[in-house]
Design an enzyme around this catalytic site. Sequence first.
Site, PDB file in Angstrom:
ATOM      1  N   THR A 103       0.865  -1.160   0.209  1.00  0.00           N
ATOM      2  CA  THR A 103      -0.161  -0.183  -0.329  1.00  0.00           C
ATOM      3  C   THR A 103       0.653   1.387   0.134  1.00  0.00           C
ATOM      4  OG1 THR A 103      -1.893   1.442   1.292  1.00  0.00           O
ATOM      5  CG2 THR A 103      -0.390  -0.270   2.433  1.00  0.00           C
ATOM      6  N   ASP A 104       0.057   2.124  -0.470  1.00  0.00           N
ATOM      7  CA  ASP A 104       0.699   3.583  -0.531  1.00  0.00           C
ATOM      8  C   ASP A 104       0.682   3.854   1.283  1.00  0.00           C
ATOM      9  OD1 ASP A 104      -1.789   4.349  -0.554  1.00  0.00           O
ATOM     10  OD2 ASP A 104      -2.067   5.610  -1.910  1.00  0.00           O
ATOM     11  N   GLU A 105       0.422   3.608   1.922  1.00  0.00           N
ATOM     12  CA  GLU A 105       0.128   4.379   3.131  1.00  0.00           C
ATOM     13  C   GLU A 105       1.087   3.951   4.178  1.00  0.00           C
ATOM     14  OE1 GLU A 105      -3.892   3.363   5.679  1.00  0.00           O
ATOM     15  OE2 GLU A 105      -5.002   2.677   3.300  1.00  0.00           O
ATOM     16  N   TYR A 140      -1.651  -0.371  10.805  1.00  0.00           N
ATOM     17  CA  TYR A 140      -1.893  -1.521   9.512  1.00  0.00           C
ATOM     18  C   TYR A 140      -0.620  -0.450   8.533  1.00  0.00           C
ATOM     19  CZ  TYR A 140      -3.604  -1.649   4.377  1.00  0.00           C
ATOM     20  OH  TYR A 140      -3.307  -2.022   3.671  1.00  0.00           O
ATOM     21  N   LYS A 163       2.801  -3.774   7.444  1.00  0.00           N
ATOM     22  CA  LYS A 163       2.492  -3.692   5.916  1.00  0.00           C
ATOM     23  C   LYS A 163       3.744  -2.846   5.427  1.00  0.00           C
ATOM     24  CE  LYS A 163       0.528  -4.455   3.028  1.00  0.00           C
ATOM     25  NZ  LYS A 163       0.167  -5.971   2.402  1.00  0.00           N
TER      26      LYS A 163
HETATM   27  P1  NAD Z   1      -9.119  -7.955   1.848  1.00  0.00           P
HETATM   28  O1  NAD Z   1      -9.481  -7.092   3.505  1.00  0.00           O
HETATM   29  O2  NAD Z   1     -10.548  -7.472   1.350  1.00  0.00           O
HETATM   30  O3  NAD Z   1      -8.983  -9.222   2.421  1.00  0.00           O
HETATM   31  C1  NAD Z   1      -8.110  -9.768   3.010  1.00  0.00           C
HETATM   32  C2  NAD Z   1      -8.315 -11.499   2.599  1.00  0.00           C
HETATM   33  O4  NAD Z   1      -7.264 -12.159   3.084  1.00  0.00           O
HETATM   34  C3  NAD Z   1      -9.268 -11.779   3.001  1.00  0.00           C
HETATM   35  O5  NAD Z   1      -9.844 -13.576   1.696  1.00  0.00           O
HETATM   36  C4  NAD Z   1      -8.965 -12.585   4.431  1.00  0.00           C
HETATM   37  O6  NAD Z   1      -9.880 -13.282   4.388  1.00  0.00           O
HETATM   38  C5  NAD Z   1      -7.936 -13.184   3.851  1.00  0.00           C
HETATM   39  N1  NAD Z   1      -6.662 -13.087   4.935  1.00  0.00           N
HETATM   40  C6  NAD Z   1      -6.100 -12.398   5.893  1.00  0.00           C
HETATM   41  N2  NAD Z   1      -6.424 -13.065   6.564  1.00  0.00           N
HETATM   42  C7  NAD Z   1      -5.077 -14.028   6.201  1.00  0.00           C
HETATM   43  C8  NAD Z   1      -4.073 -15.210   6.934  1.00  0.00           C
HETATM   44  N3  NAD Z   1      -3.387 -15.312   7.719  1.00  0.00           N
HETATM   45  N4  NAD Z   1      -4.125 -16.814   5.655  1.00  0.00           N
HETATM   46  C9  NAD Z   1      -5.277 -16.670   4.605  1.00  0.00           C
HETATM   47  N5  NAD Z   1      -5.525 -15.296   4.311  1.00  0.00           N
HETATM   48  C10 NAD Z   1      -6.031 -15.014   5.206  1.00  0.00           C
HETATM   49  O7  NAD Z   1      -8.317  -7.047   1.406  1.00  0.00           O
HETATM   50  P2  NAD Z   1      -8.289  -5.957   0.134  1.00  0.00           P
HETATM   51  O8  NAD Z   1      -8.627  -4.769   0.017  1.00  0.00           O
HETATM   52  O9  NAD Z   1      -8.837  -7.130  -0.627  1.00  0.00           O
HETATM   53  O10 NAD Z   1      -6.336  -5.932   0.465  1.00  0.00           O
HETATM   54  C11 NAD Z   1      -5.695  -7.243  -0.095  1.00  0.00           C
HETATM   55  C12 NAD Z   1      -4.109  -6.707  -0.253  1.00  0.00           C
HETATM   56  O11 NAD Z   1      -4.300  -5.262  -0.729  1.00  0.00           O
HETATM   57  C13 NAD Z   1      -3.470  -6.464   1.041  1.00  0.00           C
HETATM   58  O12 NAD Z   1      -2.863  -6.921   1.503  1.00  0.00           O
HETATM   59  C14 NAD Z   1      -3.585  -5.046   1.295  1.00  0.00           C
HETATM   60  O13 NAD Z   1      -2.867  -4.406   2.180  1.00  0.00           O
HETATM   61  C15 NAD Z   1      -3.435  -4.374   0.166  1.00  0.00           C
HETATM   62  N6  NAD Z   1      -4.157  -2.930  -0.944  1.00  0.00           N
HETATM   63  C16 NAD Z   1      -5.403  -2.341  -0.377  1.00  0.00           C
HETATM   64  C17 NAD Z   1      -6.028  -1.547  -1.100  1.00  0.00           C
HETATM   65  C18 NAD Z   1      -7.157  -0.819  -1.009  1.00  0.00           C
HETATM   66  O14 NAD Z   1      -7.782  -0.124  -1.095  1.00  0.00           O
HETATM   67  N7  NAD Z   1      -8.212  -2.008  -0.640  1.00  0.00           N
HETATM   68  C19 NAD Z   1      -4.838  -0.452  -1.307  1.00  0.00           C
HETATM   69  C20 NAD Z   1      -3.712  -0.761  -1.864  1.00  0.00           C
HETATM   70  C21 NAD Z   1      -2.859  -2.494  -0.859  1.00  0.00           C
HETATM   71  P1  TYD Z   2     -11.000   3.387   4.493  1.00  0.00           P
HETATM   72  O1  TYD Z   2     -11.807   2.711   3.442  1.00  0.00           O
HETATM   73  O2  TYD Z   2     -10.362   3.221   5.415  1.00  0.00           O
HETATM   74  O3  TYD Z   2      -9.621   3.431   3.526  1.00  0.00           O
HETATM   75  P2  TYD Z   2      -8.182   4.208   4.066  1.00  0.00           P
HETATM   76  O4  TYD Z   2      -8.538   4.059   5.597  1.00  0.00           O
HETATM   77  O5  TYD Z   2      -7.288   2.909   3.856  1.00  0.00           O
HETATM   78  O6  TYD Z   2      -8.268   5.305   3.145  1.00  0.00           O
HETATM   79  O7  TYD Z   2     -10.801   5.751   4.145  1.00  0.00           O
HETATM   80  C1  TYD Z   2     -10.922   5.994   3.106  1.00  0.00           C
HETATM   81  C2  TYD Z   2     -10.412   7.882   4.412  1.00  0.00           C
HETATM   82  O8  TYD Z   2     -12.371   7.942   4.066  1.00  0.00           O
HETATM   83  C3  TYD Z   2     -10.282   7.887   5.244  1.00  0.00           C
HETATM   84  O9  TYD Z   2      -9.274   8.738   4.845  1.00  0.00           O
HETATM   85  C4  TYD Z   2     -11.476   8.044   6.372  1.00  0.00           C
HETATM   86  C5  TYD Z   2     -12.006   8.041   5.763  1.00  0.00           C
HETATM   87  N1  TYD Z   2     -13.592   7.685   6.767  1.00  0.00           N
HETATM   88  C6  TYD Z   2     -14.978   8.021   7.226  1.00  0.00           C
HETATM   89  O10 TYD Z   2     -14.449   9.725   6.845  1.00  0.00           O
HETATM   90  N2  TYD Z   2     -15.651   7.264   7.388  1.00  0.00           N
HETATM   91  C7  TYD Z   2     -16.110   6.602   7.211  1.00  0.00           C
HETATM   92  O11 TYD Z   2     -16.426   5.734   7.558  1.00  0.00           O
HETATM   93  C8  TYD Z   2     -14.707   5.461   6.716  1.00  0.00           C
HETATM   94  C9  TYD Z   2     -15.018   4.117   7.179  1.00  0.00           C
HETATM   95  C10 TYD Z   2     -13.710   5.705   6.569  1.00  0.00           C
END
Ligand code: NAD
Ligand code: TYD
Length: 395
Positions: free
Chosen positions: A162-164, A187, A191
């Site tokens: 993630t960019d975070e 989080y 990461k």
């Molecule tokens: P998500 O929370 O929707 O899905 C995570 C999946 O991992 C789930 O299916 C869960 O059951 C599985 N999981 C959790 N713990 C596990 C374990 N110990 N063993 C096996 N499986 C396990 O997450 P997502 O949003 O799909 O993100 C996927 C990846 O992309 C993550 O690594 C996250 O850090 C990264 N990412 C997400 C975003 C975003 O905007 N969602 C952006 C950048 C990077």
């Molecule tokens: P989120 O979807 O949780 O992603 P991330 O924290 O990884 O960026 O949140 C996106 C943005 O929205 C973040 O700045 C937090 C804000 N947010 C709210 O204002 N209200 C909410 O209920 C949630 C879940 C997020």
Amino acid sequence: MASVFFSGLSVNNEGIRDYWIFMGENIKKRILVTGGSGFIGTNFIRHALTVRPDWHIVNLDALTYAGNPANFDALKSELGERLHFVHGDIRDTILLEQLFSKENFEYVIHFAAESHVDRSILGPKAFVDTNVQGTFCLLEVSLKSWEDRGRPEGFCFLHVSTDEVYGSLGPQGHFKEETPYDPSSPYSASKASSDHFVKAYFHTYNLPTIITNCSNNYGPYQFPEKLIPLMILNILDGKPLPVYGDGKNVRDWLYVVDHCEAIIKAVEGGKPGETYNIGGNAERQNIEIVNLLCDLMDNRLSRSGNGSSRKLIQYVADRPGHDRRYAIDMTKIKMELGWSPKHCFEDAFEITIDWYLKNMDWVKSIQSGDYRKWIEKNYQDRKLGTSTDRFVGEK
Ligand code: NAD
Ligand code: TYD
């Protein structure tokens, strides 16, 4: 006997562009996907099996609250042998060793993680367990298998990050691959830690690894604890729309399918040891996102005037350590791998809204008791007010 593969896109009765795949016999590449039943993993598997007919995917997922095996139900008959599901944990080294000895994976694409910042604030341990320890276990077994097989060329361990990890930006500037790590939340710290382990396995043991650091994704199958699906469902139910702080935090939004394409480019064409930043070129303040959702939903629900969904917006206590702004400089992946987002924000945003509205069965299936408990836990103690209010946290 020659094998025939054919794949394409159609509009299915769920109203989204979906995949139909006729099976052939020539499966050439075996891929381990971890966390493939979560949001991005589900989209990745569906997309990859369409555009790469010679891929066979093993999806290893522990099915936490965020994982939903039913995401592939509609595709089961078409996918046949090309998708295997293994219910298991990435920290289960014995299971990992069995899988690696059976499958000879060419790529490991590692999505599995605890992924929600607010959950990491209320319960950071699970983030260390899965994101740090889990990634370490996966690296260990991947390395052993790669070495046992004589270090085959072409192997790649792709770590989806993630960019975070870069922390927070002021009003100007963008994250580059060289930006120093400065994570703010449990989080992002977990990461960042996993990224460092991945880099260490490249530098120390030469394991071919690639890291992708991506901005916020949106699209189908996202668990409704994250901003966009949470707001869509609250608007639908006429519930308050909790905006943290002053609502002016900025995220760079990317449609999930574009992220999936970037991952395929990186795993196939990226250079071992490198990092690629992935972004959407779509910076928006949270309040802009919420206002847009209100307006687009109002069109669909025929709400207007005093009944406008914007009236549901409530400013609530800010998230502790809330990063102000993320923005990605994606020059490297564009120049070196020829990737840039294909979907424009406005169109993909509408596709996403319509997907949720047309897939209420999916939504209902995951709004279990656990989901309701989380919503209560995260929101009940946030006082209405400004960003200076303190978040009280768990009772
Ligand atoms: P998500 O929370 O929707 O899905 C995570 C999946 O991992 C789930 O299916 C869960 O059951 C599985 N999981 C959790 N713990 C596990 C374990 N110990 N063993 C096996 N499986 C396990 O997450 P997502 O949003 O799909 O993100 C996927 C990846 O992309 C993550 O690594 C996250 O850090 C990264 N990412 C997400 C975003 C975003 O905007 N969602 C952006 C950048 C990077
Ligand atoms: P989120 O979807 O949780 O992603 P991330 O924290 O990884 O960026 O949140 C996106 C943005 O929205 C973040 O700045 C937090 C804000 N947010 C709210 O204002 N209200 C909410 O209920 C949630 C879940 C997020």
